[in-house]
Scaffold this active site. Structure first.
Site, mmCIF file in Angstrom:
data_model
loop_
_atom_site.group_PDB
_atom_site.id
_atom_site.type_symbol
_atom_site.label_atom_id
_atom_site.label_comp_id
_atom_site.label_asym_id
_atom_site.label_seq_id
_atom_site.Cartn_x
_atom_site.Cartn_y
_atom_site.Cartn_z
ATOM 1 N N ARG A 6 0.825 -1.210 0.000
ATOM 2 C CA ARG A 6 0.000 0.000 0.000
ATOM 3 C C ARG A 6 0.861 1.263 0.000
ATOM 4 N NH1 ARG A 6 -2.385 -3.824 -1.025
ATOM 5 N NH2 ARG A 6 -4.501 -4.414 -0.421
ATOM 6 N N ALA A 33 8.001 10.225 23.871
ATOM 7 C CA ALA A 33 6.764 10.297 23.107
ATOM 8 C C ALA A 33 7.042 10.405 21.604
ATOM 9 C CB ALA A 33 5.938 11.482 23.597
ATOM 10 N N VAL A 104 22.904 10.932 25.536
ATOM 11 C CA VAL A 104 23.673 11.452 24.402
ATOM 12 C C VAL A 104 24.388 12.719 24.860
ATOM 13 C CG1 VAL A 104 23.539 12.336 22.054
ATOM 14 C CG2 VAL A 104 22.117 10.409 22.750
ATOM 15 N N ASP A 124 13.899 15.624 24.651
ATOM 16 C CA ASP A 124 12.937 16.424 25.405
ATOM 17 C C ASP A 124 13.528 17.744 25.889
ATOM 18 O OD1 ASP A 124 14.679 15.559 27.307
ATOM 19 O OD2 ASP A 124 13.196 14.609 28.607
ATOM 20 N N ASN A 125 14.653 18.154 25.287
ATOM 21 C CA ASN A 125 15.232 19.424 25.739
ATOM 22 C C ASN A 125 16.028 20.084 24.615
ATOM 23 O OD1 ASN A 125 18.357 18.923 26.274
ATOM 24 N ND2 ASN A 125 17.229 17.072 26.827
ATOM 25 N N CYS A 166 20.476 26.622 10.291
ATOM 26 C CA CYS A 166 20.436 25.477 11.200
ATOM 27 C C CYS A 166 19.681 25.907 12.464
ATOM 28 C CB CYS A 166 21.846 24.986 11.524
ATOM 29 S SG CYS A 166 22.774 26.051 12.656
ATOM 30 N N CYS A 181 7.152 18.811 29.122
ATOM 31 C CA CYS A 181 5.949 18.015 29.379
ATOM 32 C C CYS A 181 5.732 17.819 30.868
ATOM 33 C CB CYS A 181 6.067 16.658 28.707
ATOM 34 S SG CYS A 181 6.331 16.799 26.945
ATOM 35 N N CYS A 238 27.391 31.956 11.891
ATOM 36 C CA CYS A 238 26.900 30.948 12.854
ATOM 37 C C CYS A 238 28.025 29.985 13.248
ATOM 38 C CB CYS A 238 25.739 30.163 12.244
ATOM 39 S SG CYS A 238 25.188 28.807 13.292
ATOM 40 N N CYS A 241 27.121 26.357 11.670
ATOM 41 C CA CYS A 241 26.972 25.989 10.252
ATOM 42 C C CYS A 241 27.674 26.936 9.276
ATOM 43 C CB CYS A 241 25.498 25.852 9.886
ATOM 44 S SG CYS A 241 24.580 27.399 9.831
#
Lengths: 337, 68
Positions: A6, A33, A104, A124-125, A166, A181, A238, A241
């Site tokens: 599909r 999440a 990490v 989450d940050n 970036c 959250c 920057c 980058c």
């Protein structure tokens, strides 16, 4: 009938696009999440390899939105990366799946990302996002950024077009504290919506479709949305980058690092690689001192002086019930000397 | 007559005391967030947040959040 028939019938992908998806090696940064939702879509889509990394263990408060997990995973106090790996392998055995229980950091990010074609953001940050931004720029692979809290989410694909800004160009400065959250809550529909947009962008990139690097946001509760052309926000100076980048977020330190997990009432201590604590001897050494001791291949967890402590195999300790770094160090020193 | 603008895709009535983009951000309690503002399809630099808000302006605001 092929598992992917599909998806191949969808003209912009087709049989050729499916082969390209099959060839993709994706790194999913975080198994919360967004990471859960994104990883499930990618595994069902039939990517070739998927690595998912997370530093945390499962809690009851995760289950309403972190779709890879079930109650038994929480009862077993499984690390998210281990539970995610198990569930994803059940979903599609075609995909080479690896769950990594780790934080990490500047020390390990390049080693972790190396060998992958792109990174999907499930962290989450903002600090870790800027770290991933630097690492992806250095490795010259795209980073599909996504973030959400409450009923609001945003996405931004980085490294998918010539001359685009970036994340560091857009942010300029790291905010001292941002909404999480744990402070303002979150509903699952925005998780799925945000992850869906990230994965659609990733699939477009992989199959060679044109991808416009827009910054986009949606609020599912207020029904607001925004989509911005941000090309002219690229900064020639920057540090992340520009032509001669210094990648400032990749600078590591050799000391025990501490971090207050925002809104969590938890401090994390991270030992450098050459000073890591072995789990089994540590569990034996504290057996008489602590209560509710639990030892599995991934971690040692216990109660000590009214705090819950979790030591992971990769040299991190979470000390719950405090935001005070000094107190956390003292508690750790109480057990580790 | 109060001003009505298009804010993040929805019609929004601006209260009389809000005259600039900066005042709008503060009114929306976004003053201390890391955000990007677009006014009539042009990104506003941070030193231009004193730009006046006119009737029928199209304003988009995207703020960065930690969660995920």
């Amino acid at each position: 009938m092929s598992k992917y028939s599909r998806q191949e019938l969808f003209t912009p992908i087709g049989a050729d696009g499916q082969l390209r998806i099959r060839g993709a090696k994706v790194f999913v940064l975080g198994a919360g999440a967004l990471g859960s939702s994104g990883a499930e879509m990618l595994v069902r889509a039939g990517v070739g390899e998927l690595t998912i990394v997370d530093r945390d263990i499962l809690e009851w408060s995760n289950l309403h939105r972190q779709q890879l997990y079930a109650e038994q995973d929480v009862v077993e106090q499984l690390p998210k990366a281990a539970a995610a790996e198990r569930r994803l392998r059940q979903i599609n055995s075609d995909v080479k799946i690896r769950g990594v229980v780790a934080d990490v950091t500047p020390e390990n990010v390049l080693e972790l990302f190396e060998g992958h074609d792109m990174v999907l953001d499930g962290t989450d940050n903002i600090e870790t996002r800027l770290l991933a931004n630097d690492a992806c720029l250095q490795l010259n692979i795209p980073f599909f950024m996504g973030a959400c809290v409450g009923s609001y989410g945003l996405t931004f694909p980085i490294g998918v077009a010539e001359e685009q800004p970036c994340l560091h160009c857009l942010l300029e400065v790291l905010p001292p504290q941002s909404l999480t959250c744990d402070t303002v809550g979150v509903i699952s529909p925005i998780v799925v919506t945000t992850a869906a947009r990230q994965v659609a962008q990733l699939l477009k990139y992989v199959t060679g479709a044109e991808l416009d690097p827009r910054l986009e946001s949606t609020d599912l509760w207020t029904d607001e949305r925004a989509s911005m052309e941000v090309k002219n926000m690229k900064k020639s100076s920057c540090p992340s980058c520009s032509a001669q980048p210094s990648h400032p977020f990749l600078s590591a330190s050799e000391v025990v690092r501490t971090a207050v997990l925002c809104g969590r009432d938890t401090v994390q201590l991270t030992w450098p690689k050459n000073r890591q604590v072995e789990l089994a001897p540590f569990a034996d050494s504290i057996r008489e001192t602590v209560s509710n001791l639990l030892h599995n291949p991934y971690l040692v967890s216990c109660e000590y002086n009214d705090h819950r402590l979790v030591l992971f195999r990769d040299g991190r300790m979470l000390i719950h019930g405090t935001k005070d770094i000094t107190e956390a160090r003292k508690i750790a020193a109480g057990l580790l000397g | 007559m109060g001003k009505t603008i298009d804010l993040n895709g929805k019609s929004y009535s601006v209260v009389p005391e809000v005259e600039t983009v900066q005042q709008l951000l503060e009114h929306l309690e976004l003053g201390n967030r890391i955000l990007i503002v677009e006014k009539n399809k042009e990104i506003l630099q941070k030193d231009s947040y004193d730009a006046p808000i006119m009737d029928r302006d199209q304003i988009e605001i995207i703020h960065f959040v930690g969660g995920g």
